[in-house]
Design a protein around this motif. Sequence first.
Motif, PDB file in Angstrom:
ATOM      1  N   ILE A  44      11.424  -9.613  28.569  1.00  0.00           N
ATOM      2  CA  ILE A  44      10.036 -10.089  28.671  1.00  0.00           C
ATOM      3  C   ILE A  44       9.754  -9.427  29.831  1.00  0.00           C
ATOM      4  N   LEU A  60      12.534 -15.418  36.196  1.00  0.00           N
ATOM      5  CA  LEU A  60      12.429 -16.853  35.810  1.00  0.00           C
ATOM      6  C   LEU A  60      13.271 -17.735  36.544  1.00  0.00           C
ATOM      7  N   TYR A  77       4.184 -18.655  29.784  1.00  0.00           N
ATOM      8  CA  TYR A  77       4.042 -17.787  31.116  1.00  0.00           C
ATOM      9  C   TYR A  77       3.351 -16.361  30.786  1.00  0.00           C
ATOM     10  N   GLN A 103      11.989 -22.950  34.545  1.00  0.00           N
ATOM     11  CA  GLN A 103      11.191 -22.234  33.752  1.00  0.00           C
ATOM     12  C   GLN A 103      12.086 -21.951  32.398  1.00  0.00           C
ATOM     13  N   SER A 113      19.324 -15.669  32.234  1.00  0.00           N
ATOM     14  CA  SER A 113      18.367 -14.654  32.430  1.00  0.00           C
ATOM     15  C   SER A 113      18.872 -13.782  33.541  1.00  0.00           C
ATOM     16  N   SER A 140      10.053 -15.749  21.584  1.00  0.00           N
ATOM     17  CA  SER A 140       8.935 -14.827  22.340  1.00  0.00           C
ATOM     18  C   SER A 140       7.647 -15.400  22.263  1.00  0.00           C
ATOM     19  N   THR A 182       7.186  -9.994  24.898  1.00  0.00           N
ATOM     20  CA  THR A 182       8.466  -9.448  24.622  1.00  0.00           C
ATOM     21  C   THR A 182       8.285  -7.825  24.412  1.00  0.00           C
ATOM     22  N   PHE A 226       7.543 -17.775  25.246  1.00  0.00           N
ATOM     23  CA  PHE A 226       7.317 -17.180  26.526  1.00  0.00           C
ATOM     24  C   PHE A 226       6.032 -16.760  26.751  1.00  0.00           C
ATOM     25  N   ARG A 227       5.364 -16.041  25.676  1.00  0.00           N
ATOM     26  CA  ARG A 227       3.967 -15.618  25.905  1.00  0.00           C
ATOM     27  C   ARG A 227       3.227 -16.806  26.192  1.00  0.00           C
ATOM     28  N   ALA A 281      11.150 -23.660  28.667  1.00  0.00           N
ATOM     29  CA  ALA A 281      10.976 -22.691  27.403  1.00  0.00           C
ATOM     30  C   ALA A 281      12.036 -23.178  26.554  1.00  0.00           C
TER      31      ALA A 281
END
Length: 390
Positions: free
Chosen positions: A128, A133, A110, A137, A212, A103, A114, A106-107, A141
């Motif tokens: 998220i 995505l 991008y 990406q 995803s 999390s 979460t 990803f924060r 990640a």
Amino acid sequence: MTKKLYYDSAYLNEWSTIISGTVEREDGIYVTLAETAFYPHGGGQPCDTGYIGELPVLDVVLEDNEVLHKVAQLPDRAEVNCRLDWSRRFDHMQQHSGQHLLSAVFRDLYQALTLSFHLGSDYATIDIGVPELSAAQMAEAEQEVNRQIYLNRSITSYFVTSEEMARLPLVKLPKVTEDIRIVEIEGVEHNACGGTHVASTGAVGMIKLLRSEKQKGNTRITFKCGSRALDEFNDNVRILGQLSAKFNTGKDEIIDRIEKWEHEQKLVQTELASLKEQNDIYLARELLSALEPGSGLITHISDTRALKDLQSLAAKLTALTDLPVLLLSAAENKAVLAHSGAADLSCGAFFKAHLGEYQGKGGGSDKLAQAGFPVWQSAVAFYDFAQKQF
């Protein structure tokens, strides 16, 4: 009130304590312990299991800050030795700590926060706050989250007051205002969380992002950590090895071999469809030429044709004659009744009126109906009956 040992150390898996209370409900028996390391359901993390004495712990829930342990029967003594199912506990620790780290990645990469976390028995997911995505990406990640694992950053947990919490760089404020527990990944994030975690990012082992998908305007990431990720890798290697052996080629050439095989299969299917078409035309003409004068129905029993093949043959026949056609498949215990539209007959209505007497099920339109039967004897009996009606 139960002392929650899982807050002192997530690695504690055996201890002795006393049973402090019992609760009998419609769904079973629950006991409370003076001290417990059994983690209850909460925060997206499932409960621990294990044993209280020799009794299996079936469920663990938190009610009014009290931990209730579901057991099949009351223990026969107040003093008990308890032990966790350690493989389950450590798996949950790996998945939950991996989720925090993922999390955070990803924060940071991008600006995707979460929104929810779910830890299942096979895999974990996070939702998220981005609409989608790209594959690039996802790869970026995954590379970054595993780099953070290799750095072996320490993971600590502690309780803070509301005033102390206000000075921390929390991503999201907790709903509680008392007993606020912080899980800190060194140099990465501070997160309010009540779950169990490993002592450092290195203990997560590795993280594999599986896929995803869009989820109500956001994106759901499915992933596995630690032993689950290793098992996933081993399964993929096993399957890849089987495919390599089946196609007698190296793993890098499997896709080319499969594409070649698919092309060959399409050619075979095209040729087979053409031969079936020719065979249907030949058989239709043969059935018509063998028809006795004055016949009011064309009939045929096929030993090999499936339902769709019977329908194809029926179409060929009704294009050549106005007589009704009754066909039966011995391969599938199925029947087809059809006509060109010239006959004063509703095929669907005829089936509906008589199938029940022969345990048949089916239906259709005025010009085409089909039915299936549980056994061959029923199919033949209906076929014989139907012939006599025309």
